[in-house]
Design a protein around this motif. Structure first.
Motif, mmCIF file in Angstrom:
data_model
loop_
_atom_site.group_PDB
_atom_site.id
_atom_site.type_symbol
_atom_site.label_atom_id
_atom_site.label_comp_id
_atom_site.label_asym_id
_atom_site.label_seq_id
_atom_site.Cartn_x
_atom_site.Cartn_y
_atom_site.Cartn_z
ATOM 1 N N LYS A 98 169.353 44.023 13.833
ATOM 2 C CA LYS A 98 170.516 43.119 13.607
ATOM 3 C C LYS A 98 170.762 42.618 15.437
ATOM 4 C CE LYS A 98 172.717 45.219 9.527
ATOM 5 N NZ LYS A 98 171.293 46.190 9.288
ATOM 6 N N ARG A 99 171.428 41.606 15.197
ATOM 7 C CA ARG A 99 171.985 40.947 16.316
ATOM 8 C C ARG A 99 173.720 41.034 16.183
ATOM 9 N NH1 ARG A 99 173.757 36.362 18.897
ATOM 10 N NH2 ARG A 99 173.010 35.894 21.117
ATOM 11 N N ALA A 142 175.812 39.843 13.237
ATOM 12 C CA ALA A 142 175.678 38.500 13.426
ATOM 13 C C ALA A 142 174.612 38.066 13.009
ATOM 14 C CB ALA A 142 176.241 37.925 14.750
ATOM 15 N N GLY A 143 173.936 38.493 12.309
ATOM 16 C CA GLY A 143 172.415 38.169 11.589
ATOM 17 C C GLY A 143 171.377 38.978 12.053
ATOM 18 N N ARG A 144 170.144 38.557 11.877
ATOM 19 C CA ARG A 144 168.913 39.336 11.843
ATOM 20 C C ARG A 144 168.447 39.259 13.672
ATOM 21 N NH1 ARG A 144 166.825 42.083 8.216
ATOM 22 N NH2 ARG A 144 164.698 41.996 9.015
ATOM 23 N N GLU A 156 166.286 39.151 17.122
ATOM 24 C CA GLU A 156 165.635 38.298 17.567
ATOM 25 C C GLU A 156 164.360 38.927 17.707
ATOM 26 O OE1 GLU A 156 166.919 36.919 21.389
ATOM 27 O OE2 GLU A 156 168.807 36.049 20.577
ATOM 28 N N GLN A 172 179.970 46.678 11.021
ATOM 29 C CA GLN A 172 178.956 45.643 10.251
ATOM 30 C C GLN A 172 180.011 44.855 9.324
ATOM 31 O OE1 GLN A 172 175.412 47.338 9.028
ATOM 32 N NE2 GLN A 172 174.945 48.316 10.942
#
Length: 349
Positions: free
Chosen positions: A111-112, A125-127, A129, A348
């Motif tokens: 995760k980011r 905040a999303g997958r 990098e 999360q």
């Protein structure tokens, strides 16, 4: 032997120095067990030169204090050192054997994150990098005898973190706003010719949950900033406050850092009266003369600079280090599974 809340693969209790008796191919390998901070057991167990190795994290209370707030580590293009510094005290090594010490960093999840200032917490905040190029940092004293490693605290104060994917200085490359777990590895320098066959047995890995952190380009949590300023001996300038700038000098100029007594012009000295000349006590003092105008100089043309070019075949980056044999592929971190999530303090959504 418990210590610092980390896991370990170690041998069953034996008498002191019993693991170091016999020739290079003698002695039984270690079996997996629960103990200190280690992971990555091979199929046949660990070599006796590393199975009794133990590591104690120094400044554990400071690491715990940062971990309660959610540790943040700065990453820059040029590279930034870690604080707190990763330091360990080793024991259980063969005093006469050679060891290589190194560190690597692995992501804790996929995760980011972003920091929510209204709630002072981290949120997913999303997958994540794409993973940065995997690198290891060798301790500059490697290789060295086990007696030397155990004599004093092992400090990785030269290690630097960067977010520059094209870094050629050997720094550890991390992605900002991602969580990482540092790992510490003790590698036995096996003198056998076929040491590659036993590479999975000749190392031992250590990880401490309190050292996990979030990589950032600027501190997000103001409490982390305050704690680093209060506990970092190199942040004395932040504790004392910035010096007051000199009036009339632009911000950032060298004159602004000068003491005020030196920046104030001195009064003119009175002229000496020649010996024998009559003194005129009643005459008024002569008016002060105007200072002469400074001489003017012709304006020089701007110099032209040629870019510095290195001859072909010269490596500008860090000096590469060769190992006695290729390092084994360290297994992924197994301390944290789906049933035991790390207590990092991040939310999360």
């Amino acid at each position: 032997m418990p210590g610092n809340g980390a896991t370990d693969t170690s041998c069953p209790p034996t008498t002191p120095m019993a693991a170091f008796l016999g020739g290079p191919s003698e002695g039984s390998p270690c079996t997996a067990g629960l103990g200190w901070a280690g992971e990555g057991t091979g199929a046949g167990g660990k070599n006796r030169h590393v199975c009794h190795a133990a590591a104690r994290l120094e400044m554990g209370s400071l690491w715990e204090e940062f971990n309660r707030l959610g540790t943040e580590m700065i990453v820059t293009k040029a590279g930034r050192r870690m604080f707190p510094t990763f330091q360990v005290k080793l024991s259980g090594l063969d005093p006469l054997a050679d060891y290589v010490l190194l560190m690597d960093f692995i992501p804790l999840d996929d995760k980011r994150y972003r920091y929510a200032f209204h709630s002072s917490s981290w949120l997913a905040a999303g997958r994540a990098e794409p993973a940065a190029p995997g690198r290891v940092h060798f301790h500059p004293d490697s290789p060295a005898k086990g007696a030397q490693w155990m004599r004093q605290i092992v400090s990785f104060d030269k290690l630097k973190l960067t977010n520059n994917l094209l870094d050629d200085n050997g720094h550890i490359i991390l992605n900002s706003m991602h969580r990482y777990q540092p790992r510490f590895h003790v590698v036995f320098v096996d003198p056998r010719r076929d040491s590659e066959r036993f590479a999975h047995q000749n190392f031992k890995s250590f990880s401490f949950p309190e050292t996990q952190f979030m990589a950032v380009t600027a501190y997000q949590n103001h409490r982390i900033t305050q704690l680093k300023i209060a506990s970092n001996p190199f942040a004395k300038g932040f504790r004392d406050g910035d010096p007051e700038p000199w009036c009339g000098a632009p911000a950032g100029s060298l004159l602004g850092a000068m003491p005020r007594g030196r920046a104030t012009p001195l009064p003119p000295r009175p002229e000496k009266q020649e010996k024998g000349a009559p003194r005129n006590h009643g005459a008024l003092a002569a008016a002060p003369q105007q200072p002469a105008a400074p001489p003017t100089f012709p304006e020089l043309p701007a110099p032209t600079f040629q870019p510095l070019t290195c001859p072909p075949g010269v490596y500008v980056g860090a000096k590469p280090r060769t190992l006695p044999y290729p390092l084994p592929a360290f297994p992924p971190l197994s301390t944290y599974g789906p049933t035991a999530a790390p207590t990092f303090g991040y939310g999360q959504q």
